[in-house]
Design a protein around this motif. Structure first.
Motif, PDB file in Angstrom:
ATOM      1  N   VAL A  42       1.144  -0.782   0.081  1.00  0.00           N
ATOM      2  CA  VAL A  42      -0.107  -0.274  -0.269  1.00  0.00           C
ATOM      3  C   VAL A  42       0.699   1.018   0.271  1.00  0.00           C
ATOM      4  CG1 VAL A  42      -1.924   0.849   1.520  1.00  0.00           C
ATOM      5  CG2 VAL A  42      -1.732  -1.386   1.192  1.00  0.00           C
ATOM      6  N   ASP A  43       0.967   2.139  -1.249  1.00  0.00           N
ATOM      7  CA  ASP A  43       1.643   3.383  -1.280  1.00  0.00           C
ATOM      8  C   ASP A  43       1.020   4.296   0.011  1.00  0.00           C
ATOM      9  OD1 ASP A  43       2.532   5.383  -1.701  1.00  0.00           O
ATOM     10  OD2 ASP A  43       2.473   5.629  -3.562  1.00  0.00           O
ATOM     11  N   ARG A  44       1.683   4.476   0.767  1.00  0.00           N
ATOM     12  CA  ARG A  44       1.402   5.279   1.688  1.00  0.00           C
ATOM     13  C   ARG A  44       2.046   6.703   1.921  1.00  0.00           C
ATOM     14  NH1 ARG A  44      -0.099   3.819   6.631  1.00  0.00           N
ATOM     15  NH2 ARG A  44       0.733   4.759   7.693  1.00  0.00           N
ATOM     16  N   SER A  45       2.970   6.972   0.597  1.00  0.00           N
ATOM     17  CA  SER A  45       3.690   8.136  -0.104  1.00  0.00           C
ATOM     18  C   SER A  45       2.665   9.587   0.791  1.00  0.00           C
ATOM     19  CB  SER A  45       4.449   8.481  -0.698  1.00  0.00           C
ATOM     20  OG  SER A  45       3.215   7.909  -2.251  1.00  0.00           O
ATOM     21  N   GLU A  46       1.158   9.153   0.520  1.00  0.00           N
ATOM     22  CA  GLU A  46       0.508  10.451   0.122  1.00  0.00           C
ATOM     23  C   GLU A  46       0.126  11.124   1.519  1.00  0.00           C
ATOM     24  OE1 GLU A  46      -3.705  12.255  -1.528  1.00  0.00           O
ATOM     25  OE2 GLU A  46      -3.421   9.719  -1.602  1.00  0.00           O
ATOM     26  N   LEU A  47      -0.126   9.698   2.178  1.00  0.00           N
ATOM     27  CA  LEU A  47       0.260   9.449   4.419  1.00  0.00           C
ATOM     28  C   LEU A  47       0.928  10.507   5.106  1.00  0.00           C
ATOM     29  CD1 LEU A  47      -2.068   6.774   5.209  1.00  0.00           C
ATOM     30  CD2 LEU A  47      -2.538   8.724   4.450  1.00  0.00           C
ATOM     31  N   GLU A  48       2.628  10.287   3.976  1.00  0.00           N
ATOM     32  CA  GLU A  48       3.094  10.930   4.821  1.00  0.00           C
ATOM     33  C   GLU A  48       3.293  12.315   4.506  1.00  0.00           C
ATOM     34  OE1 GLU A  48       6.166   7.866   2.974  1.00  0.00           O
ATOM     35  OE2 GLU A  48       5.949   6.614   4.845  1.00  0.00           O
ATOM     36  N   ARG A  49       3.061  12.926   3.322  1.00  0.00           N
ATOM     37  CA  ARG A  49       2.848  14.293   3.028  1.00  0.00           C
ATOM     38  C   ARG A  49       2.420  15.507   3.219  1.00  0.00           C
ATOM     39  NH1 ARG A  49       2.609  12.054  -2.272  1.00  0.00           N
ATOM     40  NH2 ARG A  49       0.331  12.135  -3.317  1.00  0.00           N
ATOM     41  N   THR A  50       0.807  14.468   3.781  1.00  0.00           N
ATOM     42  CA  THR A  50      -0.324  14.561   3.804  1.00  0.00           C
ATOM     43  C   THR A  50      -0.874  14.993   5.430  1.00  0.00           C
ATOM     44  OG1 THR A  50      -1.055  14.658   2.274  1.00  0.00           O
ATOM     45  CG2 THR A  50      -2.627  15.254   4.108  1.00  0.00           C
ATOM     46  N   THR A  51      -0.686  16.541   6.049  1.00  0.00           N
ATOM     47  CA  THR A  51      -0.987  16.208   7.666  1.00  0.00           C
ATOM     48  C   THR A  51      -2.287  16.638   7.900  1.00  0.00           C
ATOM     49  OG1 THR A  51      -1.025  18.762   7.540  1.00  0.00           O
ATOM     50  CG2 THR A  51       0.998  17.973   7.788  1.00  0.00           C
TER      51      THR A  51
END
Length: 336
Positions: free
Chosen positions: A51-60
């Motif tokens: 699961v690509d969590r990059s969006e969760l890592e860059r979104t507060t």
């Protein structure tokens, strides 16, 4: 395949490239950590569970709240109240945290600390907002975010209120409203309309003349059906309610109470000042809705009462119908 590159002292960037997946990059302090992370990511991709969590890592959390407010809250009936809760969340340190770093324990700590500041129901509504936002983000925005609120203990909300006007309290409250330094006629009318119709303070403050049909004797308000779609439903007006509305001056703004109560908070503040002058304790504006339901109940069956009060379930009738001992005795004797 994975590659590890040194970017500086204590900076090792791991990069994983695999056909069918977007490139994954992450920086670590040690080469070992970078390699271990890359192995895990490659393994998940091979097994088809990545699961690509990059969006969760860059979104507060604050940024997600901002998007939810602009795209979802704006269309809600209770948008004003929800914006207030969003403002509370955005001022909290958790709003600065990336979504990927948040855990259920963070919201558990928030709940415990917040319960010391405000009522349990306020905390419940604030957590419910985050829960709804997480669910919406996952379903409608395809974000790989989990609903962390479902994993924590809900605030202990007290049993439903049963406060009603007793003795000469209504008389004292109306006299205090009439003695208000500003907008006494509008305040007294708002209180009486709440008792006659059961309308909440938010609906009364935002009520416009275009919603009212005095000839038919109804007020049209927006509510949500079982599928959460907004629809307009009629709230019947008693003859006294019609008289009260006819006696109000028409303001150019189109609002029933003009500029007297531009928000529910303004009406609530005016009510509380009148309540305090009248010497009444533990009485809220919302208690007038209980009063209205309890007065109407003996004159109609529960399904009709539910329609009048715009409840979705008959269970709500049991929550709002709070008869006194004397009223129950009268109801029993009326059947004899």
């Amino acid at each position: 395949m994975a590659s590890i590159s040194k970017r500086g002292d204590y900076q090792y960037q791991a990069t994983v490239r695999r056909k069918g997946f977007s490139k994954q990059c992450k920086t670590f302090e040690t080469e070992r950590d970078a390699k271990n992370w890359a192995k895990v990511i490659e393994s998940e991709m091979i097994r088809g569970v990545f699961v690509d969590r990059s969006e969760l890592e860059r979104t507060t959390l604050g940024e997600l709240l901002e998007r939810y407010e602009h795209e979802v809250t704006v269309d809600k009936i209770g948008a004003r109240q929800e914006r207030s809760r969003i403002k509370q969340w955005k001022a909290h340190p958790l709003a600065l945290r990336p979504l990927a770093s948040l855990k259920a324990v963070d919201f558990s700590k928030y709940r415990s600390a917040r319960e010391k500041e405000v009522g349990a129901n306020t905390v419940r509504l604030e957590l419910a907002l985050i829960s709804a936002m997480f669910n919406h983000a996952k379903k409608d925005w395809s974000m790989p975010v989990e609903n962390l609120i479902k994993d924590i203990r809900a605030p202990k909300v007290p049993a439903g209120r049963e406060r009603r006007l007793v003795g000469d309290e209504e008389k004292r409250l109306l006299e205090a409203a009439s003695a208000a330094r500003s907008n006494p006629h509008q305040l007294k009318t708002a209180i009486l309309l709440a008792i006659e119709t059961g309308l909440r303070e938010g609906r009364l403050a935002g009520l416009q003349w275009e919603q009212i049909d005095l000839r038919e004797g109804v007020v049209w308000v927006m509510t949500k059906d079982e599928e959460h779609k907004q629809r307009s439903v009629p709230v019947p007006l008693t003859e006294k309610a019609v008289e009260l509305l006819r006696a109000l001056p028409r303001d150019i703004s189109g609002y029933v109470f003009g500029r007297a109560f531009p928000t529910a908070q303004a009406l609530g503040n005016a009510f509380r000042r009148a309540r305090d002058r009248a010497g009444l304790t533990n009485l809220t504006f919302h208690d007038l809705r209980h009063e209205a339901a309890s007065r109407m109940a003996p004159r109609m069956n529960m399904p009709t009462l539910a329609k009048v009060m715009t409840w979705k379930t008959l269970q709500m009738a049991m929550r709002y119908y709070n008869p006194t001992a004397g009223e129950l005795v009268a109801a029993v004797r009326a059947t004899a």
